[in-house]
Scaffold this motif. Structure first.
Motif, PDB file in Angstrom:
ATOM      1  N   ALA A 156      -5.357  -7.811 -69.002  1.00  0.00           N
ATOM      2  CA  ALA A 156      -5.761  -7.921 -67.603  1.00  0.00           C
ATOM      3  C   ALA A 156      -4.604  -8.527 -66.824  1.00  0.00           C
ATOM      4  CB  ALA A 156      -6.993  -8.795 -67.461  1.00  0.00           C
ATOM      5  N   ASP A 157      -4.390  -8.014 -65.640  1.00  0.00           N
ATOM      6  CA  ASP A 157      -3.280  -8.510 -64.826  1.00  0.00           C
ATOM      7  C   ASP A 157      -3.776  -8.707 -63.403  1.00  0.00           C
ATOM      8  OD1 ASP A 157      -0.190  -7.102 -63.558  1.00  0.00           O
ATOM      9  OD2 ASP A 157      -0.749  -9.180 -63.955  1.00  0.00           O
ATOM     10  N   PRO A 158      -4.027  -9.937 -63.014  1.00  0.00           N
ATOM     11  CA  PRO A 158      -4.441 -10.139 -61.625  1.00  0.00           C
ATOM     12  C   PRO A 158      -3.257  -9.979 -60.676  1.00  0.00           C
ATOM     13  CG  PRO A 158      -4.833 -12.099 -62.955  1.00  0.00           C
ATOM     14  CD  PRO A 158      -4.001 -11.181 -63.763  1.00  0.00           C
ATOM     15  N   VAL A 159      -3.481  -9.320 -59.589  1.00  0.00           N
ATOM     16  CA  VAL A 159      -2.456  -9.153 -58.567  1.00  0.00           C
ATOM     17  C   VAL A 159      -2.942  -9.860 -57.312  1.00  0.00           C
ATOM     18  CG1 VAL A 159      -1.147  -7.507 -57.211  1.00  0.00           C
ATOM     19  CG2 VAL A 159      -1.877  -6.904 -59.510  1.00  0.00           C
ATOM     20  N   PRO A 160      -2.524 -11.086 -57.094  1.00  0.00           N
ATOM     21  CA  PRO A 160      -2.930 -11.766 -55.871  1.00  0.00           C
ATOM     22  C   PRO A 160      -1.992 -11.357 -54.743  1.00  0.00           C
ATOM     23  CG  PRO A 160      -1.663 -13.260 -57.210  1.00  0.00           C
ATOM     24  CD  PRO A 160      -1.697 -11.955 -57.953  1.00  0.00           C
ATOM     25  N   ILE A 199     -11.421 -19.134 -54.317  1.00  0.00           N
ATOM     26  CA  ILE A 199     -11.449 -18.619 -52.943  1.00  0.00           C
ATOM     27  C   ILE A 199     -10.084 -17.992 -52.725  1.00  0.00           C
ATOM     28  CG2 ILE A 199     -11.616 -19.220 -50.519  1.00  0.00           C
ATOM     29  CD1 ILE A 199     -14.140 -19.882 -51.571  1.00  0.00           C
ATOM     30  N   LEU A 200     -10.020 -16.818 -52.179  1.00  0.00           N
ATOM     31  CA  LEU A 200      -8.739 -16.131 -52.083  1.00  0.00           C
ATOM     32  C   LEU A 200      -7.722 -16.881 -51.259  1.00  0.00           C
ATOM     33  CD1 LEU A 200      -7.296 -13.651 -53.009  1.00  0.00           C
ATOM     34  CD2 LEU A 200      -9.661 -13.793 -53.641  1.00  0.00           C
ATOM     35  N   GLY A 201      -8.177 -17.501 -50.188  1.00  0.00           N
ATOM     36  CA  GLY A 201      -7.230 -18.263 -49.383  1.00  0.00           C
ATOM     37  C   GLY A 201      -6.602 -19.378 -50.186  1.00  0.00           C
ATOM     38  N   HIS A 239     -13.787  -5.373 -53.423  1.00  0.00           N
ATOM     39  CA  HIS A 239     -14.795  -5.204 -54.458  1.00  0.00           C
ATOM     40  C   HIS A 239     -15.814  -6.293 -54.236  1.00  0.00           C
ATOM     41  CE1 HIS A 239     -16.535  -5.225 -58.515  1.00  0.00           C
ATOM     42  NE2 HIS A 239     -16.057  -4.012 -58.619  1.00  0.00           N
ATOM     43  N   PRO A 240     -17.080  -5.981 -54.370  1.00  0.00           N
ATOM     44  CA  PRO A 240     -18.060  -7.039 -54.109  1.00  0.00           C
ATOM     45  C   PRO A 240     -17.965  -8.207 -55.073  1.00  0.00           C
ATOM     46  CG  PRO A 240     -19.133  -4.942 -54.601  1.00  0.00           C
ATOM     47  CD  PRO A 240     -17.687  -4.683 -54.569  1.00  0.00           C
ATOM     48  N   ALA A 241     -17.360  -7.988 -56.227  1.00  0.00           N
ATOM     49  CA  ALA A 241     -17.375  -9.064 -57.210  1.00  0.00           C
ATOM     50  C   ALA A 241     -16.196  -9.996 -57.077  1.00  0.00           C
ATOM     51  CB  ALA A 241     -17.379  -8.495 -58.625  1.00  0.00           C
ATOM     52  N   THR A 242     -15.149  -9.555 -56.421  1.00  0.00           N
ATOM     53  CA  THR A 242     -14.034 -10.473 -56.253  1.00  0.00           C
ATOM     54  C   THR A 242     -14.242 -11.179 -54.932  1.00  0.00           C
ATOM     55  OG1 THR A 242     -12.678  -8.883 -55.095  1.00  0.00           O
ATOM     56  CG2 THR A 242     -12.551  -8.902 -57.465  1.00  0.00           C
ATOM     57  N   HIS A 243     -14.176 -12.482 -54.953  1.00  0.00           N
ATOM     58  CA  HIS A 243     -14.545 -13.226 -53.759  1.00  0.00           C
ATOM     59  C   HIS A 243     -13.456 -13.112 -52.722  1.00  0.00           C
ATOM     60  CE1 HIS A 243     -17.545 -15.672 -56.118  1.00  0.00           C
ATOM     61  NE2 HIS A 243     -16.991 -14.878 -56.967  1.00  0.00           N
ATOM     62  N   GLY A 244     -13.257 -11.901 -52.276  1.00  0.00           N
ATOM     63  CA  GLY A 244     -12.133 -11.740 -51.402  1.00  0.00           C
ATOM     64  C   GLY A 244     -11.226 -10.688 -51.993  1.00  0.00           C
ATOM     65  N   THR A 245      -9.980 -10.721 -51.605  1.00  0.00           N
ATOM     66  CA  THR A 245      -9.107  -9.602 -51.918  1.00  0.00           C
ATOM     67  C   THR A 245      -8.261  -9.896 -53.143  1.00  0.00           C
ATOM     68  OG1 THR A 245      -7.544 -10.582 -50.420  1.00  0.00           O
ATOM     69  CG2 THR A 245      -8.986  -8.899 -49.534  1.00  0.00           C
ATOM     70  N   LEU A 246      -8.892 -10.017 -54.278  1.00  0.00           N
ATOM     71  CA  LEU A 246      -8.124 -10.178 -55.507  1.00  0.00           C
ATOM     72  C   LEU A 246      -8.172  -8.856 -56.242  1.00  0.00           C
ATOM     73  CD1 LEU A 246      -6.639 -12.082 -57.477  1.00  0.00           C
ATOM     74  CD2 LEU A 246      -8.822 -12.515 -58.549  1.00  0.00           C
ATOM     75  N   ARG A 247      -7.024  -8.424 -56.684  1.00  0.00           N
ATOM     76  CA  ARG A 247      -6.984  -7.165 -57.419  1.00  0.00           C
ATOM     77  C   ARG A 247      -6.684  -7.488 -58.865  1.00  0.00           C
ATOM     78  NH1 ARG A 247      -2.233  -2.930 -56.872  1.00  0.00           N
ATOM     79  NH2 ARG A 247      -3.015  -1.312 -58.245  1.00  0.00           N
ATOM     80  N   ILE A 248      -7.506  -6.970 -59.758  1.00  0.00           N
ATOM     81  CA  ILE A 248      -7.258  -7.206 -61.182  1.00  0.00           C
ATOM     82  C   ILE A 248      -7.138  -5.854 -61.832  1.00  0.00           C
ATOM     83  CG2 ILE A 248      -8.074  -8.288 -63.278  1.00  0.00           C
ATOM     84  CD1 ILE A 248      -9.532 -10.235 -61.728  1.00  0.00           C
ATOM     85  N   ILE A 249      -6.010  -5.617 -62.455  1.00  0.00           N
ATOM     86  CA  ILE A 249      -5.794  -4.365 -63.171  1.00  0.00           C
ATOM     87  C   ILE A 249      -6.138  -4.647 -64.620  1.00  0.00           C
ATOM     88  CG2 ILE A 249      -4.155  -2.550 -63.656  1.00  0.00           C
ATOM     89  CD1 ILE A 249      -2.484  -3.576 -61.384  1.00  0.00           C
TER      90      ILE A 249
END
Lengths: 390, 167, 230
Positions: free
Chosen positions: A59-63, A384-386, A38-48
């Motif tokens: 909201a439930d972030p799934v890192p 930062i996702l890393g 998603h362009p708004a998540t700085h990387g591969t963060l998934r938020i349900i």
């Protein structure tokens, strides 16, 4: 709650309007999946997020989409290889990731790097901070819909990356820190180039202030949004500019005795009482300006001398445990290094990353927030996702 | 066009169509990790401007993209979304694998959660090595892809035959 | 600095006060403590873990949760000097002075798995590392009591939620009282607990690391002290 007064009033008015029409709208909430691409998540963060209309119910972030297994990999690599690897945790301000680990190894070995090395380490650390946070300053604009700032950010970051590259060989991921000092000395003419680049960075900060901070749309979209109260911030371990924007006066560069050279420069710590997204942006803007001042002062006072202490050819760290943490661009980053005295690498390397704690507050923070404000809050928390996933 | 399927496309027309395709690529940026920053610098910064090659980096979704540039570490958790988004792209589509993590697992070659190379999941056309590759290296990769498209046999592509390299 | 020497004094007076106050509040549950030049460690009995956190947060001002994590002290002799996994080596003659097959760390330890946490006081700028023995594991579905377990700190620190999920995911340590231990990083179907010392990195089994490589000097480089890895 993180809902502003105007939002509350709008919601109540909406409910009242429904009541006047005497229509009961019963709708199931919608579950929206933000990410992992998603362009708004700085990387591969998934938020349900579960929505009720336009408001978030939970909201439930799934890192974990960038989980590379750093702590396990550090156990099977030796110290030089670990240094190469940990650059890539916070991949925008890379040099800053190496420093606490090297300091922990030096603490276990009882080695102190010479003063020139400490000064240069600090200079590169602050340049990493500038490179990292400049992107944030531009990126926050993009998340809110203003595309211009990010182009300026990329353009002006290039000057800082040029500097880092001419000193270390890599635009980011410098792999420049060594146990006992640094790899090479600064090239000739670097200091003058650095002054020019810092002038440009300050110009960039002024541009951001003109474009974004004074902009009424930006203010309306960020003031009062995503307020983190002080005690909640402490419970979750929120650190760095996020904590300072909630009024916590804490900066490890000033408060933690460290062999690095911050104590040799005169600089200020900025805090903001509001704790909202605007405060986080403002604190980081001031920090970039302050970082340029730190670098200039350190370059003025740069001592001559060797850049590396005498270190045995085969690194063998004695048994022990060391914890070193520093004020990284994203927050408090620390390495808890356990060594069992055998040759090779660390026995256990616990990496405490700031974004992990900064994002653990998202389930609490996003309750009751409108969907566009979700983007604003995530952008202002700056992760930062890393750093989250390691 | 019936000409393409029946392999009766005249050569000048093939060259014209290929030239058009290679000079107007829309790239779907799949930026995962550090390489995404270099990809962003290549695509968004005025210094390594990729638009001068005709590549526009702003498709709104995968369904409007000509090629995807996978930059950064691919983890096992991320692999299903990558496969799904690759399948959403319409033909003809190409893949550039940028960075050593996407090429072969990179520095995390022994990790328990990293897919050792994105070519385990999707077919890759161009590999750009580096950790991270400089923006100029990515631009060279894109130029190689453009050359490859310019010499492509459209009939074979339409029929879905395997791509022959150097033939 | 090598810690766990009883003669090492506390790095600052406040560290000494913290350890003393914790000892008063916990009594026999404070099993041991240690200092280094910069840090202080305490080891707590499992029964007193939650109380230790409560005392630290509410009475000692350590209200900032830095992290909670686990550590596996097993020395795996299969992991040789070249860090190549040798699955055939038996862990029969293990090194170490701890009971069984592990060495203990700073402030001692009695079991294979330990949980350690760090709390800090941001106004007085001190921090404390707390450790607790949690068990020898491994988690066995037929013997649920055998899993390493300890009380959860979620009632005290909301941020402990994610840290404990990660510790469970990586080590299999069960946190009693946690609202829901589920995978944080790994996909749902992942089997095993990766950070345990007996979890092999299969890529290294298949293709062992070639070992330490001596970097050759460049032509004309006569400084032989450049013989450093990488």
């Amino acid at each position: 709650m993180t809902v502003t007064e105007s939002q509350k009033a709008a919601y109540i008015a909406g409910q009242a309007a429904d009541a006047r029409v005497r229509v009961e709208i019963e709708a199931e909430g919608m579950t929206l999946n933000l990410g992992p691409q998603h362009p708004a998540t700085h990387g591969t963060l998934r938020i349900i997020v579960r929505l009720d209309g336009e408001q978030v119910v939970w909201a439930d972030p799934v890192p974990g989409y960038m989980h590379r297994g750093y702590e396990k990999l550090c156990e099977v690599r030796d110290y030089a290889q670990v240094t190469t690897l940990i650059n890539r945790i916070d991949w925008l301000g890379s040099f800053a990731n190496e420093v606490p680990f090297i300091l922990a190894a030096e603490e276990l070995m009882g080695i102190e790097a010479p003063p020139r090395a400490q000064y240069i380490r600090t200079i590169l650390f602050e340049l990493a901070r500038i490179a990292n946070v400049c992107l944030f300053l531009g990126d926050m604009g993009v998340q809110l819909g203003a595309i211009t700032p990010v182009f300026y950010a990329f353009r002006d970051r290039e000057f800082v990356l040029n500097l880092i590259e001419s000193a270390t060989g890599g635009r980011f991921h410098p792999n420049f820190d060594r146990i006992g000092g640094i790899k090479d000395d600064l090239p000739k003419g670097w200091i003058d180039e650095c002054r020019v680049a810092l002038g440009r960075v300050r110009g960039f900060c002024d541009q951001m202030e003109d474009l974004l901070v004074g902009n009424v749309i930006f203010q309306q979209r960020t003031r009062g949004i995503g307020v983190i109260p002080r005690d909640i911030a402490l419970e979750y371990g929120v650190s760095g500019a996020n904590a300072r924007a909630s009024g916590i006066d804490w900066d490890l560069r000033r408060d933690q005795p460290s062999p690095l050279a911050w104590k040799h420069a005169d600089w200020k710590v900025f805090t903001h009482p509001d704790g909202d997204s605007f405060a986080r942006y403002w604190v980081r803007l001031q920090e970039v300006r302050e970082a340029t001042r730190i670098v200039e002062q350190l370059m003025d006072g740069l001592p001559a001398g060797p850049i590396r202490a005498k270190v045995p050819a085969r690194i063998r760290v004695p048994a022990g445990e060391a914890w070193v943490h520093t004020e990284n661009p994203l927050g408090e980053m620390g390495y808890y290094v356990v060594s069992d005295g055998s040759p090779g690498g660390p026995f256990r390397c616990k990496i405490r990353t700031p974004s992990f704690s900064n994002i653990s507050i998202v389930p609490w923070l996003l309750r009751g927030v409108f969907v566009p404000d979700v983007i604003t809050i995530l952008a202002s928390l700056y992760f930062i996702l890393g750093d989250i996933d390691r | 066009m019936g000409l393409v399927e029946s392999n009766k496309l005249p050569k000048p027309l093939t060259r014209l169509l290929n030239w058009g395709r290679s000079s107007s690529l829309w790239v779907y940026q799949w930026g995962l990790a550090c390489c995404a920053i270099e990809m962003g610098a290549a695509f968004g910064s005025p210094r390594y401007d990729v638009m001068r090659l005709g590549v526009i980096p702003f498709p709104s979704s995968a369904r409007q993209a000509d090629f995807v540039c996978i930059s950064g570490t691919v983890t096992d958790k991320m692999a299903p979304p990558i496969k799904r988004l690759y399948e959403q792209m319409p033909e003809p589509k190409y893949v550039i694998s940028m960075g050593s993590c996407a090429n072969c697992g990179g520095p995390y070659w022994d990790s328990y959660s990293v897919t050792k190379g994105v070519d385990q999941i999707i077919p890759v056309d161009v590999y750009v090595p580096g950790c991270p590759p400089r923006p100029e290296a990515l631009l060279e990769g894109i130029v190689l892809l453009q050359k490859r498209i310019a010499e492509e046999d459209m009939g074979a592509r339409w029929r879905g035959e395997a791509i022959v390299v150097g033939g | 600095m090598v810690a766990a020497e009883p003669e090492t004094p506390p790095p600052t007076p406040r560290h000494g006060e913290l350890v003393a106050a914790l000892g008063e509040a916990l009594g026999a549950d404070l099993v041991s403590h240690a200092y280094s030049a910069t840090e202080a460690w305490v080891r707590v009995a499992p029964a007193g873990w939650l109380q230790a956190g409560r005392v630290a947060k509410e009475h000692l001002g350590l209200s900032y949760l830095c992290f909670i994590s686990g550590i596996d002290w097993l020395q795996n002799p299969g992991l040789g000097g070249e860090k190549a996994w040798d699955p055939d080596v038996e862990a029969s003659d293990p090194p170490g002075d701890g009971p069984g097959r592990w060495k203990t760390g700073v402030a001692g330890g009695g079991t294979r798995f330990q949980v350690f946490a760090r709390l800090a006081d941001l106004t007085r700028h001190v921090g404390l590392t707390l450790k607790v023995d949690v068990g020898d594991g491994p988690s066995d579905p037929d013997h649920p009591g055998a899993a390493p377990r300890v009380a959860s700190w979620v009632p005290l620190f909301r941020g402990a939620d994610w840290h404990e999920r990660e510790a469970w995911e990586m080590y299999g340590i069960e946190f009693e009282g946690h609202p829901g231990l589920r995978h944080l990083y790994l996909p749902g179907e992942f089997e095993g607990f990766p950070l345990r010392k007996d979890f092999p990195l299969l890529a290294r089994e298949v293709k062992p690391w070639p070992g330490f490589v001596n970097v050759e000097g460049l032509p004309g480089d006569d400084d032989s002290a450049e013989d450093v890895e990488a």
